[in-house]
Design a protein around this motif. Sequence first.
Motif, PDB file in Angstrom:
ATOM      1  N   TYR A 252       0.834  -1.202   0.000  1.00 41.05           N
ATOM      2  CA  TYR A 252       0.000   0.000   0.000  1.00 41.05           C
ATOM      3  C   TYR A 252       0.872   1.256   0.000  1.00 41.05           C
ATOM      4  CZ  TYR A 252      -3.686  -3.318   1.237  1.00 41.05           C
ATOM      5  OH  TYR A 252      -4.559  -4.371   1.234  1.00 41.05           O
ATOM      6  N   THR A 253       1.962   1.190   0.763  1.00 39.82           N
ATOM      7  CA  THR A 253       2.874   2.334   0.801  1.00 39.82           C
ATOM      8  C   THR A 253       3.490   2.581  -0.562  1.00 39.82           C
ATOM      9  OG1 THR A 253       3.383   1.876   3.124  1.00 39.82           O
ATOM     10  CG2 THR A 253       4.934   3.274   1.928  1.00 39.82           C
ATOM     11  N   ARG A 254       3.853   1.507  -1.248  1.00 43.39           N
ATOM     12  CA  ARG A 254       4.444   1.655  -2.586  1.00 43.39           C
ATOM     13  C   ARG A 254       3.473   2.315  -3.563  1.00 43.39           C
ATOM     14  NH1 ARG A 254       6.677  -3.996  -4.461  1.00 43.39           N
ATOM     15  NH2 ARG A 254       7.009  -2.777  -6.388  1.00 43.39           N
ATOM     16  N   VAL A 255       2.192   1.956  -3.463  1.00 42.21           N
ATOM     17  CA  VAL A 255       1.188   2.569  -4.345  1.00 42.21           C
ATOM     18  C   VAL A 255       1.070   4.060  -4.049  1.00 42.21           C
ATOM     19  CG1 VAL A 255      -1.254   2.625  -4.982  1.00 42.21           C
ATOM     20  CG2 VAL A 255      -0.087   0.428  -4.672  1.00 42.21           C
ATOM     21  N   LEU A 256       1.035   4.420  -2.762  1.00 42.16           N
ATOM     22  CA  LEU A 256       0.939   5.833  -2.401  1.00 42.16           C
ATOM     23  C   LEU A 256       2.176   6.599  -2.846  1.00 42.16           C
ATOM     24  CD1 LEU A 256      -0.638   5.490   1.171  1.00 42.16           C
ATOM     25  CD2 LEU A 256      -1.798   6.136  -0.955  1.00 42.16           C
ATOM     26  N   ASP A 257       3.328   5.941  -2.784  1.00 41.54           N
ATOM     27  CA  ASP A 257       4.561   6.603  -3.220  1.00 41.54           C
ATOM     28  C   ASP A 257       4.559   6.887  -4.720  1.00 41.54           C
ATOM     29  OD1 ASP A 257       5.551   6.618  -0.657  1.00 41.54           O
ATOM     30  OD2 ASP A 257       6.825   4.852  -0.931  1.00 41.54           O
ATOM     31  N   MET A 258       3.788   6.129  -5.465  1.00 42.11           N
ATOM     32  CA  MET A 258       3.726   6.347  -6.912  1.00 42.11           C
ATOM     33  C   MET A 258       3.160   7.734  -7.241  1.00 42.11           C
ATOM     34  SD  MET A 258       2.420   2.522  -8.049  1.00 42.11           S
ATOM     35  CE  MET A 258       2.206   2.914  -9.795  1.00 42.11           C
ATOM     36  N   PHE A 259       2.363   8.277  -6.331  1.00 46.66           N
ATOM     37  CA  PHE A 259       1.793   9.612  -6.560  1.00 46.66           C
ATOM     38  C   PHE A 259       2.846  10.716  -6.431  1.00 46.66           C
ATOM     39  CE2 PHE A 259      -2.124   7.305  -5.478  1.00 46.66           C
ATOM     40  CZ  PHE A 259      -2.938   7.693  -6.532  1.00 46.66           C
ATOM     41  N   ASN A 260       4.036  10.358  -5.930  1.00 47.78           N
ATOM     42  CA  ASN A 260       5.093  11.378  -5.821  1.00 47.78           C
ATOM     43  C   ASN A 260       5.593  11.809  -7.195  1.00 47.78           C
ATOM     44  OD1 ASN A 260       4.959  11.223  -3.022  1.00 47.78           O
ATOM     45  ND2 ASN A 260       6.572   9.660  -2.902  1.00 47.78           N
TER      46      ASN A 260
ATOM     47  N   THR B 298      -5.739  -8.607  -7.826  1.00 42.52           N
ATOM     48  CA  THR B 298      -4.988  -8.106  -6.672  1.00 42.52           C
ATOM     49  C   THR B 298      -4.847  -6.588  -6.733  1.00 42.52           C
ATOM     50  OG1 THR B 298      -3.745 -10.164  -6.477  1.00 42.52           O
ATOM     51  CG2 THR B 298      -2.798  -8.212  -5.439  1.00 42.52           C
ATOM     52  N   ALA B 299      -4.554  -6.049  -7.931  1.00 42.65           N
ATOM     53  CA  ALA B 299      -4.459  -4.596  -8.076  1.00 42.65           C
ATOM     54  C   ALA B 299      -5.788  -3.938  -7.728  1.00 42.65           C
ATOM     55  CB  ALA B 299      -4.038  -4.240  -9.496  1.00 42.65           C
ATOM     56  N   THR B 300      -6.887  -4.573  -8.137  1.00 43.43           N
ATOM     57  CA  THR B 300      -8.216  -4.037  -7.836  1.00 43.43           C
ATOM     58  C   THR B 300      -8.459  -3.999  -6.332  1.00 43.43           C
ATOM     59  OG1 THR B 300      -9.083  -4.871  -9.929  1.00 43.43           O
ATOM     60  CG2 THR B 300     -10.698  -4.359  -8.212  1.00 43.43           C
ATOM     61  N   ARG B 301      -8.068  -5.091  -5.615  1.00 40.18           N
ATOM     62  CA  ARG B 301      -8.271  -5.124  -4.163  1.00 40.18           C
ATOM     63  C   ARG B 301      -7.408  -4.092  -3.454  1.00 40.18           C
ATOM     64  NH1 ARG B 301      -8.419 -10.714  -5.100  1.00 40.18           N
ATOM     65  NH2 ARG B 301      -6.312 -11.060  -4.323  1.00 40.18           N
ATOM     66  N   ILE B 302      -6.184  -3.878  -3.933  1.00 40.22           N
ATOM     67  CA  ILE B 302      -5.305  -2.878  -3.321  1.00 40.22           C
ATOM     68  C   ILE B 302      -5.929  -1.482  -3.457  1.00 40.22           C
ATOM     69  CG2 ILE B 302      -3.066  -1.723  -3.519  1.00 40.22           C
ATOM     70  CD1 ILE B 302      -1.922  -4.447  -4.424  1.00 40.22           C
ATOM     71  N   LEU B 303      -6.388  -1.161  -4.635  1.00 37.35           N
ATOM     72  CA  LEU B 303      -6.981   0.163  -4.856  1.00 37.35           C
ATOM     73  C   LEU B 303      -8.284   0.318  -4.085  1.00 37.35           C
ATOM     74  CD1 LEU B 303      -6.257   0.380  -8.684  1.00 37.35           C
ATOM     75  CD2 LEU B 303      -5.218   1.802  -6.894  1.00 37.35           C
ATOM     76  N   ARG B 304      -9.043  -0.774  -3.982  1.00 34.40           N
ATOM     77  CA  ARG B 304     -10.296  -0.702  -3.228  1.00 34.40           C
ATOM     78  C   ARG B 304     -10.013  -0.437  -1.754  1.00 34.40           C
ATOM     79  NH1 ARG B 304     -12.172  -5.837  -3.429  1.00 34.40           N
ATOM     80  NH2 ARG B 304     -12.947  -5.527  -5.557  1.00 34.40           N
TER      81      ARG B 304
ATOM     82  N   LEU C   6      -3.286   7.717 -11.174  1.00 34.43           N
ATOM     83  CA  LEU C   6      -2.888   6.332 -11.453  1.00 34.43           C
ATOM     84  C   LEU C   6      -4.058   5.571 -12.053  1.00 34.43           C
ATOM     85  CD1 LEU C   6      -1.028   5.180  -8.206  1.00 34.43           C
ATOM     86  CD2 LEU C   6      -0.001   5.540 -10.448  1.00 34.43           C
ATOM     87  N   THR C   7      -3.732   4.596 -12.885  1.00 33.27           N
ATOM     88  CA  THR C   7      -4.744   3.661 -13.370  1.00 33.27           C
ATOM     89  C   THR C   7      -4.470   2.287 -12.755  1.00 33.27           C
ATOM     90  OG1 THR C   7      -3.452   2.916 -15.285  1.00 33.27           O
ATOM     91  CG2 THR C   7      -4.833   4.888 -15.560  1.00 33.27           C
ATOM     92  N   ARG C   8      -5.483   1.448 -12.821  1.00 33.10           N
ATOM     93  CA  ARG C   8      -5.294   0.087 -12.298  1.00 33.10           C
ATOM     94  C   ARG C   8      -4.203  -0.646 -13.061  1.00 33.10           C
ATOM     95  NH1 ARG C   8      -9.095  -2.798 -14.694  1.00 33.10           N
ATOM     96  NH2 ARG C   8      -7.384  -3.607 -15.954  1.00 33.10           N
ATOM     97  N   LEU C   9      -4.138  -0.434 -14.366  1.00 29.97           N
ATOM     98  CA  LEU C   9      -3.130  -1.101 -15.190  1.00 29.97           C
ATOM     99  C   LEU C   9      -1.715  -0.701 -14.763  1.00 29.97           C
ATOM    100  CD1 LEU C   9      -2.532  -2.996 -17.523  1.00 29.97           C
ATOM    101  CD2 LEU C   9      -2.689  -1.012 -19.086  1.00 29.97           C
ATOM    102  N   GLU C  10      -1.525   0.573 -14.400  1.00 27.79           N
ATOM    103  CA  GLU C  10      -0.209   1.040 -13.954  1.00 27.79           C
ATOM    104  C   GLU C  10       0.183   0.363 -12.636  1.00 27.79           C
ATOM    105  OE1 GLU C  10       0.218   5.562 -15.704  1.00 27.79           O
ATOM    106  OE2 GLU C  10      -1.178   5.234 -14.044  1.00 27.79           O
ATOM    107  N   VAL C  11      -0.785   0.159 -11.753  1.00 28.99           N
ATOM    108  CA  VAL C  11      -0.513  -0.523 -10.486  1.00 28.99           C
ATOM    109  C   VAL C  11      -0.112  -1.975 -10.751  1.00 28.99           C
ATOM    110  CG1 VAL C  11      -1.517  -1.316  -8.300  1.00 28.99           C
ATOM    111  CG2 VAL C  11      -2.008   1.000  -9.154  1.00 28.99           C
ATOM    112  N   GLU C  12      -0.826  -2.622 -11.666  1.00 34.97           N
ATOM    113  CA  GLU C  12      -0.484  -3.998 -12.025  1.00 34.97           C
ATOM    114  C   GLU C  12       0.969  -4.105 -12.478  1.00 34.97           C
ATOM    115  OE1 GLU C  12      -3.044  -6.211 -14.702  1.00 34.97           O
ATOM    116  OE2 GLU C  12      -4.689  -4.829 -14.232  1.00 34.97           O
TER     117      GLU C  12
END
Length: 455
Positions: free
Chosen positions: A396-404, A424-430, A409-415
Amino acid sequence: MKFTESGTVELKREFTKGIRKEIVAFANSMGGTIYIGVDDTGTVTGVDSPDDVMLSVINCARDNVRPDIMGFISCAVKDFDGKKVVEATIQKGPDRPYYLKDKGLTSNGVYIRNGSASNPASIYLIRKMISDSLGNYEDMLSVDQELTFKQMMEEFSKRNIDLSKVQMQSLGITNSDGMYTNLGLLVSDQCPHIIKGAVFRGTDCLDFQDRKEFSGSVFKQMNDAYSYLELNNHTAASFNGLYRHDQRSYPPVALREALINAVVHRDYSSLSVSTKVSIFADRIEILSYGGLPRDITLEMALSGVSACRNPKLANIFYRLKLIEMYGTGFSKMQAGYANRDTGSDIYNAHGFQPSFVAVEGIFKVLLPNLIYQGREQMVTEAPGTYRTTYIDNDVYTRVLDMFNTRRELTRLEVEKELGVSLSTATRILRKLKEQGRIMPMGRGKQTVYVRNPEK
């Protein structure tokens, strides 16, 4: 008859107390014969009072050699060239190692036969003779006889129980000769076994956060290891209106029973394997060496069938009111997760239970962390089967860091960034959306996510 010293023959011109060394050496080796009245050259000199010499040999063996060797030594008078010679025959003993009573289980007290000489046994050979002896591990003599019991005495004192020399023998800490047994070694301050503890970041063993080794008496090890577990048994708070509800990561009763089970029931015959307490983000694993006792299956153990590998150690724990000796340990662990020991209706909202692994030589208890935020609920994979997906908090921290480095972000970018599946990407974003840390913009395939500036 020509007399010559060998691995099974010892010649003595006369009786001396030093003959006890040869008795021990023959009993520890292949047996042998001592001829008293024959000098080192093989010349028969004879003895004047053979009956007195035989009595002296028997008394020497009785008073100086341990364990009791009397059933394996015999004396006779032989006539050679008109002279009387005492023939003392010593058989190989079944209770090796034999040792001199006043020297104990040391190289100065244990002798073996090497050729025509009786030499001190090495510590390695002493240990090997002990391990090769028949009998329960707890009852075998400890190689280390310089033992102290400060930590055990403290445990008995806490419960107002006296521990005299007579009681130590009754418990099996010492034998009838006052020698310390392996049980005595386990409860002594010099116990050579240890418990290894470790805390890991995440849900695997790749990244150590902390590690400890707990030594000393099994009582000190157990107390120190439990304190370590308690230190890592975190508390989360939730509120229902004005009322606060505290919830711990692990039911204390489950931690206690799992640890005591590992200490009491492990196989202590090997020094090369340690009990391990591994603390992960989502669980605790307690692994002990030895597996289940012979003829006991995991199903039997979970049903309450009790069988002790170390019955005398278990008896001491029972006297100290640490266990009940009724096969209730597993049910107590399960009860801790079923809320029956807490009275809390939020303690185990998802119905998680401890699990147990029994393979040859190993027994492992796995206790799930009830407040681990990265655990997803059970999802149906196929009728009658389930899988559990684990997501580390670090993800979760890594996803938030992506906003730096980007505004949205899109779900595909998280994947792609995390290398995870679509679901899994969908559950993380949810999860991040539910926490209010990100906000969705748009609908369907056009959905993008932006960081909530207020979180």
